[in-house]
Design a protein around this motif. Sequence first.
Motif, PDB file in Angstrom:
ATOM      1  N   ARG A  86       0.833  -1.210   0.000  1.00  0.00           N
ATOM      2  CA  ARG A  86       0.000   0.000   0.000  1.00  0.00           C
ATOM      3  C   ARG A  86       0.869   1.263   0.000  1.00  0.00           C
ATOM      4  O   ARG A  86       0.550   2.256  -0.648  1.00  0.00           O
ATOM      5  CB  ARG A  86      -0.925   0.009   1.206  1.00  0.00           C
ATOM      6  CG  ARG A  86      -1.961  -1.102   1.196  1.00  0.00           C
ATOM      7  CD  ARG A  86      -2.940  -0.929   2.349  1.00  0.00           C
ATOM      8  NE  ARG A  86      -3.878  -2.036   2.430  1.00  0.00           N
ATOM      9  CZ  ARG A  86      -4.842  -2.124   3.336  1.00  0.00           C
ATOM     10  NH1 ARG A  86      -4.986  -1.159   4.238  1.00  0.00           N
ATOM     11  NH2 ARG A  86      -5.658  -3.156   3.354  1.00  0.00           N
ATOM     12  N   ARG A  95       2.107   1.839  -3.473  1.00  0.00           N
ATOM     13  CA  ARG A  95       1.039   2.375  -4.334  1.00  0.00           C
ATOM     14  C   ARG A  95       0.836   3.865  -4.085  1.00  0.00           C
ATOM     15  O   ARG A  95       0.612   4.640  -5.021  1.00  0.00           O
ATOM     16  CB  ARG A  95      -0.266   1.600  -4.095  1.00  0.00           C
ATOM     17  CG  ARG A  95      -0.330   0.260  -4.806  1.00  0.00           C
ATOM     18  CD  ARG A  95      -1.760  -0.228  -4.960  1.00  0.00           C
ATOM     19  NE  ARG A  95      -2.391  -0.485  -3.684  1.00  0.00           N
ATOM     20  CZ  ARG A  95      -2.343  -1.643  -3.045  1.00  0.00           C
ATOM     21  NH1 ARG A  95      -1.658  -2.653  -3.566  1.00  0.00           N
ATOM     22  NH2 ARG A  95      -2.958  -1.812  -1.898  1.00  0.00           N
ATOM     23  N   TYR A  99       3.604   5.718  -5.842  1.00  0.00           N
ATOM     24  CA  TYR A  99       3.378   5.841  -7.283  1.00  0.00           C
ATOM     25  C   TYR A  99       2.312   6.888  -7.595  1.00  0.00           C
ATOM     26  O   TYR A  99       2.411   7.623  -8.588  1.00  0.00           O
ATOM     27  CB  TYR A  99       2.976   4.480  -7.874  1.00  0.00           C
ATOM     28  CG  TYR A  99       4.012   3.407  -7.696  1.00  0.00           C
ATOM     29  CD1 TYR A  99       5.375   3.704  -7.747  1.00  0.00           C
ATOM     30  CD2 TYR A  99       3.647   2.080  -7.444  1.00  0.00           C
ATOM     31  CE1 TYR A  99       6.333   2.722  -7.565  1.00  0.00           C
ATOM     32  CE2 TYR A  99       4.601   1.093  -7.263  1.00  0.00           C
ATOM     33  CZ  TYR A  99       5.941   1.415  -7.322  1.00  0.00           C
ATOM     34  OH  TYR A  99       6.892   0.445  -7.138  1.00  0.00           O
TER      35      TYR A  99
END
Length: 347
Positions: free
Chosen positions: A234, A237, A240
Amino acid sequence: MPLLSAIREIKQKQFAPIYVLHGPESFLAEEFISLAKREMIDPAYADLNMSLYDCTETSLPYILQDAETLPFLGEHRLVIAKQAYFLTGSKPQIKQESDPNVLIPYLEQPPSYTTLILCTDADKLDERKKLVKSLQQKARVIPFPYLRDADLYAWIERQAKKYEASIERTLTAKLAERVGGDLRLLDKELEKMSLYVGKGGAITEEVIEKLASRTLEQDVFALIEQIATGRLDRGLRMLYDCLKTGDEPIRLLALMARQFRLLLHVRQWAPKGYTQQQLAGMLKVHPYAVKKAGEQARFFSEEALRRLLAVLAEEDFRMKSGQVDKQLALELFMTRVYEERMKTKRP
């Protein structure tokens, strides 16, 4: 004096001759001053009966001379004196040197037609000073500390009600965690969400997820929290997502360094008995940030945090000198954080 009691008095047209506002929560202090302006001064003659001064630039005798001037075409005069450094132990660079004790005779017989508001962002007044002792006896002294925990959540509820919306207590904590403890930012987010749900609407978890903004600092804080709690996937992510929105990797690394320095300080000092409020004052951050840092720091040893800060310094140099791909450096660092987290024996 409690803030709510002072507000109640002003709304009942009971104006004190002198108020002393101190503390770092400038948003609430500014709201209090705005209330004083609305209740004390006829807007048609505001330019004639209201003055704003900076005590580092204007001498205190001049400010008091204005305060003793009769109001013009109105019943009351309001004089606001900011940066009242002479009430604290600090002494910033000043253009006008003043003897603060000239206020003491003014305190003996302040004009009933004027309200003087003295403001400073210092946490505490210097109680060793004769002037401060006199003000504590004869003025309304109102502290403005940072709000945290239940006080912060109650403020969010009241602010939502002000915008004719509602929010459950369980969701106030979620909103504070997402946006942070900055009341100025929270106010803007609540106004935006209240407009979205409409008059009488409820701000739900879905609305918060959909509309509540998160600063880059909060994004970095949140992604570190994901790794600290063992959710590397997580955290990556979220990294990103930050990169996709155009956030500069070097700035992301700098914010990570700032957060890990905070974690190290909290890890070092919290066991010595310092309160969240004391640590916030020492570190110049919001108590909410100290609270969350404490929750994250328990997943890392002091030695692990020092190692991670050393890695951050090295990666900063390698990024700026073009020795490494910036995104790869961030990914590897987050993996290193996860490894240190897994090695640390948690309480």
